[in-house]
Design a protein around this motif. Sequence first.
Motif, PDB file in Angstrom:
ATOM      1  N   CYS A   1      58.003   1.024  27.010  1.00  0.00           N
ATOM      2  CA  CYS A   1      59.415   0.617  27.040  1.00  0.00           C
ATOM      3  C   CYS A   1      59.612  -0.725  27.744  1.00  0.00           C
ATOM      4  CB  CYS A   1      60.260   1.684  27.730  1.00  0.00           C
ATOM      5  SG  CYS A   1      60.470   3.174  26.754  1.00  0.00           S
ATOM      6  N   LEU A   2      58.686  -1.113  28.587  1.00  0.00           N
ATOM      7  CA  LEU A   2      58.794  -2.362  29.333  1.00  0.00           C
ATOM      8  C   LEU A   2      58.321  -3.583  28.541  1.00  0.00           C
ATOM      9  CD1 LEU A   2      57.482  -1.110  32.804  1.00  0.00           C
ATOM     10  CD2 LEU A   2      59.874  -1.415  32.074  1.00  0.00           C
ATOM     11  N   LEU A   3      57.651  -3.347  27.406  1.00  0.00           N
ATOM     12  CA  LEU A   3      57.112  -4.459  26.614  1.00  0.00           C
ATOM     13  C   LEU A   3      58.204  -5.151  25.817  1.00  0.00           C
ATOM     14  CD1 LEU A   3      53.934  -2.730  25.136  1.00  0.00           C
ATOM     15  CD2 LEU A   3      53.991  -4.439  26.967  1.00  0.00           C
ATOM     16  N   ASN A   4      58.124  -6.484  25.745  1.00  0.00           N
ATOM     17  CA  ASN A   4      59.032  -7.208  24.862  1.00  0.00           C
ATOM     18  C   ASN A   4      58.307  -7.480  23.540  1.00  0.00           C
ATOM     19  OD1 ASN A   4      57.510  -9.683  25.051  1.00  0.00           O
ATOM     20  ND2 ASN A   4      58.558 -10.142  26.990  1.00  0.00           N
ATOM     21  N   ASP A   5      59.021  -8.007  22.563  1.00  0.00           N
ATOM     22  CA  ASP A   5      58.442  -8.225  21.237  1.00  0.00           C
ATOM     23  C   ASP A   5      57.249  -9.180  21.269  1.00  0.00           C
ATOM     24  OD1 ASP A   5      60.233  -6.492  20.091  1.00  0.00           O
ATOM     25  OD2 ASP A   5      61.591  -8.057  19.384  1.00  0.00           O
ATOM     26  N   GLU A   6      57.335 -10.215  22.083  1.00  0.00           N
ATOM     27  CA  GLU A   6      56.230 -11.173  22.177  1.00  0.00           C
ATOM     28  C   GLU A   6      54.965 -10.508  22.720  1.00  0.00           C
ATOM     29  OE1 GLU A   6      55.187 -15.099  24.785  1.00  0.00           O
ATOM     30  OE2 GLU A   6      57.223 -14.990  23.958  1.00  0.00           O
ATOM     31  N   GLU A   7      55.126  -9.670  23.728  1.00  0.00           N
ATOM     32  CA  GLU A   7      53.972  -8.962  24.297  1.00  0.00           C
ATOM     33  C   GLU A   7      53.368  -7.989  23.284  1.00  0.00           C
ATOM     34  OE1 GLU A   7      55.149  -8.783  29.020  1.00  0.00           O
ATOM     35  OE2 GLU A   7      56.249  -7.507  27.605  1.00  0.00           O
ATOM     36  N   ARG A   8      54.214  -7.313  22.527  1.00  0.00           N
ATOM     37  CA  ARG A   8      53.732  -6.377  21.501  1.00  0.00           C
ATOM     38  C   ARG A   8      52.931  -7.112  20.429  1.00  0.00           C
ATOM     39  NH1 ARG A   8      56.428  -1.394  21.690  1.00  0.00           N
ATOM     40  NH2 ARG A   8      58.217  -1.413  23.080  1.00  0.00           N
ATOM     41  N   CYS A   9      53.469  -8.229  19.968  1.00  0.00           N
ATOM     42  CA  CYS A   9      52.820  -9.016  18.920  1.00  0.00           C
ATOM     43  C   CYS A   9      51.503  -9.601  19.414  1.00  0.00           C
ATOM     44  CB  CYS A   9      53.772 -10.113  18.455  1.00  0.00           C
ATOM     45  SG  CYS A   9      53.150 -11.049  17.058  1.00  0.00           S
ATOM     46  N   SER A  10      51.504 -10.153  20.601  1.00  0.00           N
ATOM     47  CA  SER A  10      50.303 -10.745  21.177  1.00  0.00           C
ATOM     48  C   SER A  10      49.205  -9.696  21.364  1.00  0.00           C
ATOM     49  CB  SER A  10      50.644 -11.401  22.515  1.00  0.00           C
ATOM     50  OG  SER A  10      49.490 -11.855  23.158  1.00  0.00           O
ATOM     51  N   ALA A  11      49.584  -8.518  21.830  1.00  0.00           N
ATOM     52  CA  ALA A  11      48.606  -7.444  22.030  1.00  0.00           C
ATOM     53  C   ALA A  11      47.987  -7.030  20.702  1.00  0.00           C
ATOM     54  CB  ALA A  11      49.272  -6.249  22.707  1.00  0.00           C
ATOM     55  N   ALA A  12      48.803  -6.852  19.676  1.00  0.00           N
ATOM     56  CA  ALA A  12      48.289  -6.447  18.362  1.00  0.00           C
ATOM     57  C   ALA A  12      47.326  -7.506  17.826  1.00  0.00           C
ATOM     58  CB  ALA A  12      49.439  -6.208  17.387  1.00  0.00           C
ATOM     59  N   GLU A  13      47.683  -8.775  17.967  1.00  0.00           N
ATOM     60  CA  GLU A  13      46.794  -9.852  17.508  1.00  0.00           C
ATOM     61  C   GLU A  13      45.447  -9.794  18.220  1.00  0.00           C
ATOM     62  OE1 GLU A  13      48.698 -13.659  17.896  1.00  0.00           O
ATOM     63  OE2 GLU A  13      50.321 -13.117  16.516  1.00  0.00           O
ATOM     64  N   SER A  14      45.473  -9.624  19.541  1.00  0.00           N
ATOM     65  CA  SER A  14      44.233  -9.578  20.324  1.00  0.00           C
ATOM     66  C   SER A  14      43.369  -8.381  19.956  1.00  0.00           C
ATOM     67  CB  SER A  14      44.547  -9.510  21.825  1.00  0.00           C
ATOM     68  OG  SER A  14      45.204 -10.672  22.243  1.00  0.00           O
ATOM     69  N   VAL A  15      43.986  -7.220  19.860  1.00  0.00           N
ATOM     70  CA  VAL A  15      43.237  -6.001  19.554  1.00  0.00           C
ATOM     71  C   VAL A  15      42.608  -6.089  18.169  1.00  0.00           C
ATOM     72  CG1 VAL A  15      43.473  -3.524  19.068  1.00  0.00           C
ATOM     73  CG2 VAL A  15      44.532  -4.514  21.125  1.00  0.00           C
ATOM     74  N   PHE A  16      43.379  -6.518  17.181  1.00  0.00           N
ATOM     75  CA  PHE A  16      42.834  -6.543  15.825  1.00  0.00           C
ATOM     76  C   PHE A  16      41.836  -7.687  15.620  1.00  0.00           C
ATOM     77  CE2 PHE A  16      46.279  -3.526  15.222  1.00  0.00           C
ATOM     78  CZ  PHE A  16      45.543  -2.501  14.650  1.00  0.00           C
ATOM     79  N   ALA A  17      41.944  -8.756  16.403  1.00  0.00           N
ATOM     80  CA  ALA A  17      40.912  -9.800  16.365  1.00  0.00           C
ATOM     81  C   ALA A  17      39.592  -9.227  16.884  1.00  0.00           C
ATOM     82  CB  ALA A  17      41.337 -11.005  17.192  1.00  0.00           C
ATOM     83  N   ARG A  18      39.654  -8.411  17.921  1.00  0.00           N
ATOM     84  CA  ARG A  18      38.449  -7.763  18.447  1.00  0.00           C
ATOM     85  C   ARG A  18      37.862  -6.798  17.417  1.00  0.00           C
ATOM     86  NH1 ARG A  18      37.072  -7.592  23.629  1.00  0.00           N
ATOM     87  NH2 ARG A  18      38.223  -8.876  25.073  1.00  0.00           N
ATOM     88  N   LEU A  19      38.737  -6.067  16.751  1.00  0.00           N
ATOM     89  CA  LEU A  19      38.282  -5.131  15.712  1.00  0.00           C
ATOM     90  C   LEU A  19      37.586  -5.885  14.580  1.00  0.00           C
ATOM     91  CD1 LEU A  19      38.223  -2.273  14.386  1.00  0.00           C
ATOM     92  CD2 LEU A  19      40.422  -2.871  13.379  1.00  0.00           C
ATOM     93  N   GLU A  20      38.192  -6.977  14.139  1.00  0.00           N
ATOM     94  CA  GLU A  20      37.651  -7.772  13.034  1.00  0.00           C
ATOM     95  C   GLU A  20      36.275  -8.350  13.360  1.00  0.00           C
ATOM     96  OE1 GLU A  20      40.816 -10.580  12.532  1.00  0.00           O
ATOM     97  OE2 GLU A  20      42.173  -9.063  11.732  1.00  0.00           O
TER      98      GLU A  20
END
Length: 181
Positions: free
Chosen positions: A15-34
């Motif tokens: 609940c404390l995350l803003n949209d920018e933090e959510r987007c940045s986290a998804a980018e980082s995680v999926f870059a690691r997955l890739e």
Amino acid sequence: MKKEDIRRNVKARKCLLNDEERCSAAESVFARLEALAAFMLADKILVYHSLPDELSTHSFLDKWGTRKRFFLPRVNGVNLDILPYDRSRLHLGSFHIEEPDGTETVPVEQIEMIIVPAVAYDRNGNRVGRGRGYYDRLLSSSAAVKVGVGYDFQLVDEIDAEPHDVPVDIVITQTRTIVRR
């Protein structure tokens, strides 16, 4: 810590995350997955279609949708069916999750990688789900590489695993990739 306490704590942190933090986290995680060899080698990948409070899979699906064969789960009673992902053939299904339309289910044995949603993971691949056991039932009959993805704060010290719990092989957060040996 009990599973309900973990669920409550992670929900509060999300609940404390803003949209920018959510987007940045998804980018980082999926870059690691890739970057994983297992991802590069996998063709048939089961992915969850993210809810607003989950690490978003939408950009990842769009990016790789023409190069990988993605599948989504669909709730069928107490189990999950696996169907091909087609962005134009989704409907709002159980628990307000977008699910695939169609009848062409695929056996889990054909899936090479499963990206598993969870509320939390530990370093041993144990996970806390939402409490209904859908993924444990699915994962128990799969030889696919099982990958848990989440925010850094979804990685907890220890989860008390129960006999029916199925751990993931790899846990990926924004800053860590943990491969269970």
